[in-house]
Enzyme design. Structure first.
Site, PDB file in Angstrom:
ATOM      1  N   CYS A 332       7.342   1.794   4.033  1.00 43.38           N
ATOM      2  CA  CYS A 332       6.574   2.137   5.258  1.00 43.38           C
ATOM      3  C   CYS A 332       7.578   2.360   6.235  1.00 43.38           C
ATOM      4  CB  CYS A 332       5.222   1.389   5.455  1.00 43.38           C
ATOM      5  SG  CYS A 332       4.052   2.258   6.374  1.00 43.38           S
ATOM      6  N   HIS A 440       2.437  -0.164   0.193  1.00 40.89           N
ATOM      7  CA  HIS A 440       2.338  -1.402   0.273  1.00 40.89           C
ATOM      8  C   HIS A 440       1.812  -2.226  -0.772  1.00 40.89           C
ATOM      9  CE1 HIS A 440       3.291  -1.414   4.814  1.00 40.89           C
ATOM     10  NE2 HIS A 440       2.423  -0.343   4.801  1.00 40.89           N
TER      11      HIS A 440
END
Length: 504
Positions: A332, A440
């Site tokens: 991310c 994630h």
């Protein structure tokens, strides 16, 4: 009538979240439909529900302990700090606005009615609600507009159990001081105290327990020992307390850069649980020296953390480590930092900034946040040490406000299935030494994690582990161990709920 009990603490990080998960597990084992609830959570560890709503990770793992699917109603307000003074306000799983502390304090009364409606909606569907407070109820400067501690207990009309951490010292002063600062009607709600994280012979506490019970009139329900259970922490306080320094010798060492605004470090719990892996969270450049893999994690303020990397010397050390042949991975915000260019007119307002240049990518921030659970498939051809992961299915979730475009020299890392559409995600270099993704929870996919670790083992001339560690089964075992310990050391929870429940 739905029964409820609320855990509040003498301070942050006293163990409320874990003990709430333990209660959820006990009630689940006893056949009661149980749900967790925390009206307001301040955390950078968040997750995504099946319908694309963002909520705190603590309530997600508490729901897992209760054997139910996480529901955003379990955490209607999520505050995600973006700086020392600002936080992103997430209401019922969607971004509402950014506020400073003073503005949010003024805003809280408007949330009270909505929080109560959400709580009542949840309570109608379950036999038991396990509520969790935030920080301490003795924050007297916040009392008048409280919606998460005694203010929430009043809304739910439920008894409160106070949790105190003896490991940090001063436990009896913390108990006495907290109760002394409460108003009488608030103090009357506190039906018991749990002393948590004790190491040693509990007999040494007996005289102190007798005195604190006499001084406060509140019984100590039990003393929980320091437990060696592997459960999620709510936020970065655990990192500050050196819980994850990882000194035990293992075959593989993975260094995770502890960014100032680190988010979703729960991504690495499954890695830390691998029998042959040592995880170390690092803030000093010299700590990179023995790493077999370096990971840049998620960040709530990408450009601010990128500036910290440079100012601290960590960026130079990371680039030097990469030149020495050590793989670097970004997730991310960390993925964005690995690229050539970041264009941010949204999060920080700093405009166009150079990244670390390990991936030939350009990231542009956007106003809209992508929040969704996804299934994905790793690319069919992955280079070098990642080759064994090629074509493997993985699962995770996205939480980001940026879009990253690959330039020449980068290959797509995986293909996501997002809302019925195939979407390319991530980037990997031809030599496999730089790899990034927005996904994630990637390491919760057991086969992928074992392929990655075995790839690192091969780089060191070590034989692969043929047995794949099942992280989901590991979590279930941890929930059961926690519940067993709480049954052994804590009394009267059922009695308190039955005798002190008030109609809402």
């Amino acid at each position: 009538m739905t029964q409820a009990v609320m855990l509040q603490g003498t301070a942050s990080d006293v163990g409320k979240s874990v003990l709430a998960a333990g209660l959820c597990r006990i009630f689940y084992q006893d056949g009661l439909r149980t749900a967790p609830f925390k009206s307001q959570n301040m955390a950078l560890n968040s997750g995504i529900t099946s319908d694309g709503k963002e909520m705190g990770r603590a309530q997600i793992f508490q729901a897992e302990a209760a054997g139910i699917t996480p529901d955003v109603r379990m955490n209607p307000v999520l505050l995600k700090p973006t700086s020392d003074r600002q936080a992103q306000v997430v209401l019922m799983g969607k971004v509402a606005t950014n506020m400073d502390a003073v503005s949010y304090h003024d805003y809280k009364p408007r949330l009270r009615e909505q929080i109560l409606a959400v709580y009542n909606s949840l309570a109608q569907e379950y036999d038991v609600i396990v509520l969790e407070g935030a920080g301490s109820p003795a924050e007297i400067n916040l009392r008048d507009r409280d919606i998460v501690n005694m203010g929430m207990a009043e809304m739910a009309q439920c008894p409160v159990i106070l949790v105190a951490d003896i490991d940090r010292g001063g436990v009896f002063a913390a108990i006495y001081g907290t109760l002394a600062l409460l108003h009488k009607q608030e103090r009357d709600r506190v039906k018991g105290v749990i002393i948590n994280k004790f190491r040693g012979d509990v007999a040494l506490l007996y005289s102190g327990i007798e005195q604190i019970e006499s001084l406060t009139g509140v019984p100590v329900l039990g003393v929980m020992p320091w437990l060696d259970v592997d459960l999620e922490d709510e936020d970065g306080v655990a990192l500050q307390n050196d819980k994850y320094r990882g000194n035990a010798p293992r075959d593989i060492t993975i260094a995770i850069v502890q960014l100032p605004h680190i988010s979703n470090f729960t991504d690495f719990n499954a890695l830390a649980a691998q029998p042959d892996v040592r995880i170390r969270y690092i803030r000093r450049p010299e700590a990179l020296t023995d790493a077999d893999l370096v990971i840049l994690p998620g960040s709530k303020n990408t450009l601010s953390d990128l500036a910290w990397l440079r100012e601290s010397g960590m960026a130079d050390a990371l680039l030097q480590t990469h030149r020495q042949g050590v793989p670097v991975m970004g997730i991310c915000g960390g993925y964005q930092m690995l690229g050539d260019t970041i264009v941010d007119e949204v999060e920080s307002g700093l405009g166009t900034q150079p990244g670390l240049g390990l991936l030939n990518t350009i990231t542009r921030f956007a106003q809209d946040k992508i929040t969704t659970q996804v299934n994905a498939t790793m690319s069919g051809e992955l280079p070098s040490w990642l080759a064994a992961a090629a074509g493997l299915p993985v699962r995770g979730y996205e939480i980001h406000m940026g879009e990253t475009v690959l330039q020449e020299g980068c290959c797509t890392a995986m293909t996501l299935q997002r809302n019925g559409c195939s979407v390319a995600d991530g980037a990997v270099t031809a030599d496999g030494l730089a790899f990034g993704t927005y996904l994630h929870g990637l390491f919760d996919s057991d086969a992928f994690t074992r392929a990655v670790v075995n790839g690192l083992r091969a780089r060191k001339g070590l034989a692969p582990w043929e047995t794949t560690f099942c992280y989901a089964e590991h979590k279930v075992r941890q929930f059961d161990l926690l519940a067993e310990a709480m049954r052994q050391h804590i009394d009267k929870i059922y009695t308190i709920m039955q005798q002190h429940q008030e109609p809402v």
